[in-house]
Structures are given as C-alpha cells and as structure tokens.
Design an enzyme around this catalytic site. Structure first.
Site, mmCIF file in Angstrom:
data_model
loop_
_atom_site.group_PDB
_atom_site.id
_atom_site.type_symbol
_atom_site.label_atom_id
_atom_site.label_comp_id
_atom_site.label_asym_id
_atom_site.label_seq_id
_atom_site.Cartn_x
_atom_site.Cartn_y
_atom_site.Cartn_z
ATOM 1 N N ILE A 16 68.624 7.668 55.954
ATOM 2 C CA ILE A 16 68.488 6.346 56.189
ATOM 3 C C ILE A 16 66.879 5.988 55.929
ATOM 4 C CG2 ILE A 16 68.428 5.215 58.308
ATOM 5 C CD1 ILE A 16 71.135 5.489 57.375
ATOM 6 N N VAL A 20 60.185 8.518 55.780
ATOM 7 C CA VAL A 20 59.206 7.492 55.425
ATOM 8 C C VAL A 20 58.992 6.642 56.490
ATOM 9 C CG1 VAL A 20 58.982 5.032 54.024
ATOM 10 C CG2 VAL A 20 59.906 7.112 53.174
ATOM 11 N N LYS A 35 58.855 17.989 63.062
ATOM 12 C CA LYS A 35 60.172 17.992 62.884
ATOM 13 C C LYS A 35 60.831 19.443 63.566
ATOM 14 C CE LYS A 35 63.895 16.649 59.876
ATOM 15 N NZ LYS A 35 64.362 16.231 58.747
ATOM 16 N N ASP A 46 60.144 17.874 54.925
ATOM 17 C CA ASP A 46 59.925 16.552 55.457
ATOM 18 C C ASP A 46 58.463 16.523 56.093
ATOM 19 O OD1 ASP A 46 62.341 15.289 54.483
ATOM 20 O OD2 ASP A 46 63.279 15.861 56.700
ATOM 21 N N GLU A 102 60.692 13.959 64.389
ATOM 22 C CA GLU A 102 61.786 13.251 63.514
ATOM 23 C C GLU A 102 62.697 14.077 63.610
ATOM 24 O OE1 GLU A 102 62.886 12.722 58.978
ATOM 25 O OE2 GLU A 102 60.815 13.142 59.540
ATOM 26 N N ALA A 104 66.779 15.656 62.729
ATOM 27 C CA ALA A 104 67.513 16.033 61.519
ATOM 28 C C ALA A 104 69.010 15.344 61.583
ATOM 29 C CB ALA A 104 67.635 17.384 61.410
#
Length: 212
Positions: A16, A20, A35, A46, A102, A104
């Site tokens: 998705i 970013v 993360k 990431d 973030e 997963a």
C-alpha cells in the site's frame, strides 16, 4: 510526552505504501522510526529504506523486535525460523522523541496461531494513521480497516492516500468514515529524500495530534 506524539502507520493491505508514508511522517515530525516485525529483505529492510530517505539529523532508527528471514506473513515466517512471535516481547522503544511505528502488512495479519497484528495495536494503546491506496476494492478494504479499529476502540488520527488519486473513492471514504484526510502522496517515478521532504511539508498531521 503525550502518547499521541507516538502513533502507528497501518495499511489497508500489503504493498500500500506504508514505508514511503512512514518516511514522510518521520521527516515531517523529525520523529524516530520503528518497525516491530520485519519479514524478509533483511539486507534491505524497511528500516534501512526509511533511513536512506530521511534528511533531518534528529530521527533515530530502533531495531526490530523480530527479524524474520522469509517474505511471508509473520506467523508463517516465524514458523520457518523456528520461533513463535510473543506479543509481550514487542515493547515500544524508549525515546523522548516522537515515534512512527510501521506495521507489517494489514491490521488482521497473524503474528502467531492466536494473535493478530491488531491485537498488538490495541495492546500498545497508540493511535493509528491509516494508509489507503486507490484500486478496485479499496473502499471495502479501507472501511473494514476503519471498522476493525473502531470496534476495538483504537483511535484513528486520519487517512493518508498514497498513489494515483481517485476523487470519487476518496470523497466517499472520507464522508462515510468522518475521518480527516492527512495528505495525499502522488505516483512518483522515483522516491528520493527531496520527494520525501516535499510531501513532509504538506501533510496535515500536527492538528490531528493536537486534537486526538
């Protein structure tokens, strides 16, 4: 620090654009990044991607709680590595800075045979920025994600749209959910630190954090 200076970036599915978006929000707030679970791509994680895209000197990058070798759902990747993900082992890093977390995959991704990612989100007590991307079915996936959070009383700071804009889709989602649009990230040929800085200057996150 208010817990609302720390929040989770969740997507309505995989691929998705959470990484970013996370980079944009990290740059906008000069926040730390974390993360909790990385599945696959351990040499180009990431965390390393966000690190490369950030320009400010303040942000710190905290090590993952779990680094899994295979690019699979966390529960499956963990099984291949011979371990079981334990929610109690996923502890927020200690920092006095703002923190972007973030996830997963999507909210309903399994971490083990019993627990879903959303179980950890609920346990953390942190609010969520939901990342949506326009494709056939994205309205359904976005509304299901919103409903899942609201059914568990997980605060939602708003929605950030990533990729090509579809006004009819975005307008319906925002009107139906009543959530704020925190920003839009367009389709870029290349994601560079300059691109990240440009979008970081345009996101509308501070007001959402202040009123949460």
């Amino acid at each position: 620090m208010s817990k609302f200076n720390q929040f989770i970036v969740a997507g309505i599915g995989t691929e998705i654009g959470k990484t970013v978006v996370s980079a944009v929000l990290v740059e906008a707030l000069q926040a730390d990044y974390w993360k909790p679970v990385q599945s696959g791509a351990l040499e180009d994680s990431d965390t390393e991607t966000v690190r490369r895209l950030i320009s400010n000197p303040v942000s710190r990058f905290h090590p993952e709680a779990y680094r899994l070798k295979e690019p699979l759902s966390p529960h499956a990747a963990a099984a291949i590595d011979g371990i079981t993900i334990d929610l109690a082992a996923i502890q927020l890093p200690q920092t006095n800075n703002a923190l972007v977390v973030e996830l997963a995959g999507g909210l309903m991704v399994p971490l083990n045979d019993r627990d879903l990612t959303i179980d950890w989100v609920q346990q953390s007590g942190l609010p969520v920025v939901l990342v949506s991307r326009n494709y056939l079915g994205s309205i359904n996936h976005t509304l299901l994600s919103v409903e899942a959070c609201r059914s568990r009383h997980i605060p939602l700071l708003g929605i950030l749209f990533n990729g090509p804009t579809t006004p009819a889709t975005e307008t319906f989602i925002l009107n139906y959910t009543g959530l704020a649009c925190l920003g839009r990230i367009g389709q870029e040929e290349e994601i560079t630190p300059d691109v990240i800085r440009r979008y970081a200057a345009s996101v509308r996150l501070n007001q959402a954090l202040e009123t949460a």
